[in-house]
Design an enzyme around this catalytic site. Structure first.
Site, PDB file in Angstrom:
ATOM      1  N   LYS A 202      52.852   4.967 -12.561  1.00  0.00           N
ATOM      2  CA  LYS A 202      53.062   5.281 -11.144  1.00  0.00           C
ATOM      3  C   LYS A 202      52.983   3.961 -10.385  1.00  0.00           C
ATOM      4  CE  LYS A 202      51.250   7.959  -7.334  1.00  0.00           C
ATOM      5  NZ  LYS A 202      50.383   9.065  -6.955  1.00  0.00           N
ATOM      6  N   ARG A 212      53.436  10.960   2.256  1.00  0.00           N
ATOM      7  CA  ARG A 212      52.146  10.732   2.920  1.00  0.00           C
ATOM      8  C   ARG A 212      52.141  11.342   4.325  1.00  0.00           C
ATOM      9  NH1 ARG A 212      51.338   4.606   0.523  1.00  0.00           N
ATOM     10  NH2 ARG A 212      51.231   5.281  -1.652  1.00  0.00           N
ATOM     11  N   LYS A 226      47.870   0.852  -1.947  1.00  0.00           N
ATOM     12  CA  LYS A 226      47.320   1.357  -3.210  1.00  0.00           C
ATOM     13  C   LYS A 226      47.588   0.375  -4.344  1.00  0.00           C
ATOM     14  CE  LYS A 226      47.483   6.237  -1.790  1.00  0.00           C
ATOM     15  NZ  LYS A 226      47.701   7.627  -2.220  1.00  0.00           N
ATOM     16  N   GLU A 242      50.352   1.606 -20.269  1.00  0.00           N
ATOM     17  CA  GLU A 242      49.818   2.772 -19.558  1.00  0.00           C
ATOM     18  C   GLU A 242      50.155   4.055 -20.317  1.00  0.00           C
ATOM     19  OE1 GLU A 242      47.912   3.306 -17.078  1.00  0.00           O
ATOM     20  OE2 GLU A 242      47.882   1.546 -15.789  1.00  0.00           O
ATOM     21  N   LYS A 257      57.216   7.363 -12.075  1.00  0.00           N
ATOM     22  CA  LYS A 257      57.375   7.625 -10.647  1.00  0.00           C
ATOM     23  C   LYS A 257      57.336   6.335  -9.845  1.00  0.00           C
ATOM     24  CE  LYS A 257      54.781  10.033  -7.165  1.00  0.00           C
ATOM     25  NZ  LYS A 257      53.508  10.608  -6.868  1.00  0.00           N
ATOM     26  N   SER A 283      59.623  11.575  -2.514  1.00  0.00           N
ATOM     27  CA  SER A 283      59.991  11.927  -1.143  1.00  0.00           C
ATOM     28  C   SER A 283      60.971  10.942  -0.508  1.00  0.00           C
ATOM     29  CB  SER A 283      58.717  12.017  -0.298  1.00  0.00           C
ATOM     30  OG  SER A 283      57.972  10.817  -0.381  1.00  0.00           O
ATOM     31  N   TYR A 322      62.609  17.561  -4.935  1.00  0.00           N
ATOM     32  CA  TYR A 322      62.590  18.415  -3.748  1.00  0.00           C
ATOM     33  C   TYR A 322      63.911  19.160  -3.599  1.00  0.00           C
ATOM     34  CZ  TYR A 322      58.404  15.739  -2.867  1.00  0.00           C
ATOM     35  OH  TYR A 322      57.178  15.167  -3.015  1.00  0.00           O
TER      36      TYR A 322
HETATM   37  C1  PBG Z   1      49.128  11.055  -4.599  1.00  0.00           C
HETATM   38  C2  PBG Z   1      50.531  11.394  -4.796  1.00  0.00           C
HETATM   39  C3  PBG Z   1      51.584  10.753  -4.151  1.00  0.00           C
HETATM   40  C4  PBG Z   1      52.757  11.393  -4.544  1.00  0.00           C
HETATM   41  C5  PBG Z   1      52.409  12.418  -5.448  1.00  0.00           C
HETATM   42  N1  PBG Z   1      51.010  12.395  -5.608  1.00  0.00           N
HETATM   43  C6  PBG Z   1      51.593   9.672  -3.132  1.00  0.00           C
HETATM   44  C7  PBG Z   1      50.777   8.488  -3.242  1.00  0.00           C
HETATM   45  O1  PBG Z   1      50.416   8.020  -4.323  1.00  0.00           O
HETATM   46  O2  PBG Z   1      50.459   7.941  -2.167  1.00  0.00           O
HETATM   47  C8  PBG Z   1      54.114  11.000  -4.039  1.00  0.00           C
HETATM   48  C9  PBG Z   1      55.180  11.997  -4.119  1.00  0.00           C
HETATM   49  C10 PBG Z   1      56.357  11.717  -3.267  1.00  0.00           C
HETATM   50  O3  PBG Z   1      56.490  10.674  -2.610  1.00  0.00           O
HETATM   51  O4  PBG Z   1      57.218  12.603  -3.246  1.00  0.00           O
HETATM   52  N2  PBG Z   1      48.230  11.183  -5.559  1.00  0.00           N
END
Ligand code: PBG
Length: 335
Positions: A202, A212, A226, A242, A257, A283, A322
């Site tokens: 990730k 968010r 992050k 990982e 992701k 997203s 989505y």
């Molecule tokens: C957080 C989490 C995130 C997403 C899924 N789980 C965002 C982040 O790490 O800030 C993102 C999903 C998306 O952007 O559609 N644990």
């Protein structure tokens, strides 16, 4: 690949592309309803359906309103959903303690969905960000997200969600060692068959911006960063580490992701490990396609299908998207 001496004109690669039937027959990949996971935003309350500003046509649903949506989609082939809670700010705290409440929004939603749709796969994130007042996925100690203290909370969150009936736990926090902790906790509490789908690779990505907003974690820490736990977008060898660690710690499946900008990572991981891999079309990718289509800069239907088949080609077994409800409806109509 074995070398064949292909020369023109004995070989004309366009021959198979000339007609629809031969394009179909020679298609190397196929997108079906079995490939799609629908990420859903849920909220407290009754009869609520609220559009997310930065994600046109994506809504947060109260539990009672999500049931009829699921009903419609299960009938046309939906296999699994991933739940993401929107938690009001006054319920958040430093350690995300609501995550451990067996009567929280996610747990209630899992139980309600299982009541009506026992065969639908339910995926729950294991991470604290919807619940923490600072919006981070872990707990903060001496101004840092503390790995080991976070894990001790995450394994409890995982257990609470497994007890509620969740089929797949998806640790999305990127702490080191959390998969083995969660696996041990599940084993010793009788949840031997609960699946772990780890967000192994990730990346610290700007493409999570609209998400968010959706769970209301963006405004909390400014700027939310992050990078001390999510991966550097410049790296790919690290993704292989990982993934290999998560598999050896007990993950059954893994997630890469974001999606489209990271197809090379999907492809490398599939090649190297031959394990079930899921892509998350996040997203920001959704909103990019939607806004370009809204402006008339690209065709929405074509962009959706092309982006999804590319995930398959890269080696994903399935895709969080989505667009899943939209695509299922289209597939159903064209049947
Ligand atoms: C957080 C989490 C995130 C997403 C899924 N789980 C965002 C982040 O790490 O800030 C993102 C999903 C998306 O952007 O559609 N644990």
């Amino acid at each position: 690949m074995k070398k064949i001496n292909r020369t023109f004109p004995s070989t004309r690669l366009r021959r198979t592309r000339m007609q629809k039937f031969s394009r179909n027959l020679t298609s190397e990949n196929l997108l079906t309803s079995n490939d799609l996971i629908w990420p859903v935003f849920i909220m407290d309350g009754q009869n609520k359906k609220k559009e997310i500003k930065s994600m046109p046509l994506i809504y947060r649903y109260s539990i009672d309103n999500i049931i009829p949506e699921i009903d419609r989609l299960v009938k046309i082939g939906l296999q699994a959903i991933a739940l993401f809670p929107y938690i009001e700010n006054n319920k958040k705290d430093q350690t995300g303690s609501l995550a451990l409440d067996s009567d929280n929004l996610v747990c209630r939603c899992v139980k309600e969905i299982k009541k009506y749709f026992p065969e639908l796969g339910i995926i729950c994130d294991v991470a604290l960000d919807p619940y923490t007042s600072h919006g981070h996925d872990g707990i903060i100690h001496n101004d840092k997200v503390n790995n080991d203290k976070t894990i001790s909370i995450l394994k409890k969150q995982a257990l609470v969600q497994a007890e509620a009936g969740c089929d797949i736990l998806a640790p999305s926090d990127m702490m080191d060692g959390r998969v083995s902790s969660i696996r041990k906790t599940l084993e010793s509490n009788g949840f031997k068959d609960t699946l772990i789908m780890s967000y192994s690779a990730k990346y610290a990505s700007c493409f999570y911006g609209p998400f968010r907003d959706a769970i209301q974690s963006s405004k909390l820490l400014k700027p939310i960063n992050k990078k001390s736990y999510q991966m550097n977008p410049a790296n790919s060898n690290e993704a292989l580490y990982e993934v290999s660690m998560d598999i050896s710690e007990g993950a059954d499946m893994i997630i890469i992701k974001p999606g489209l900008p990271y197809l090379d990572i999907i492809s490398k991981c599939k090649e190297e490990f031959k394990i079930p891999i899921f892509a998350y079309q996040v997203s920001g990718e959704y909103s990019m396609i939607m806004s370009a289509a809204k402006m008339g800069f690209l065709n929405l239907e074509d962009a959706i299908l092309e982006s999804l088949i590319c995930f398959k080609r890269a080696g994903s077994d399935g895709i969080f998207s989505y667009f899943a409800p939209h695509v299922l409806e289209k597939m159903n109509k064209s049947r």
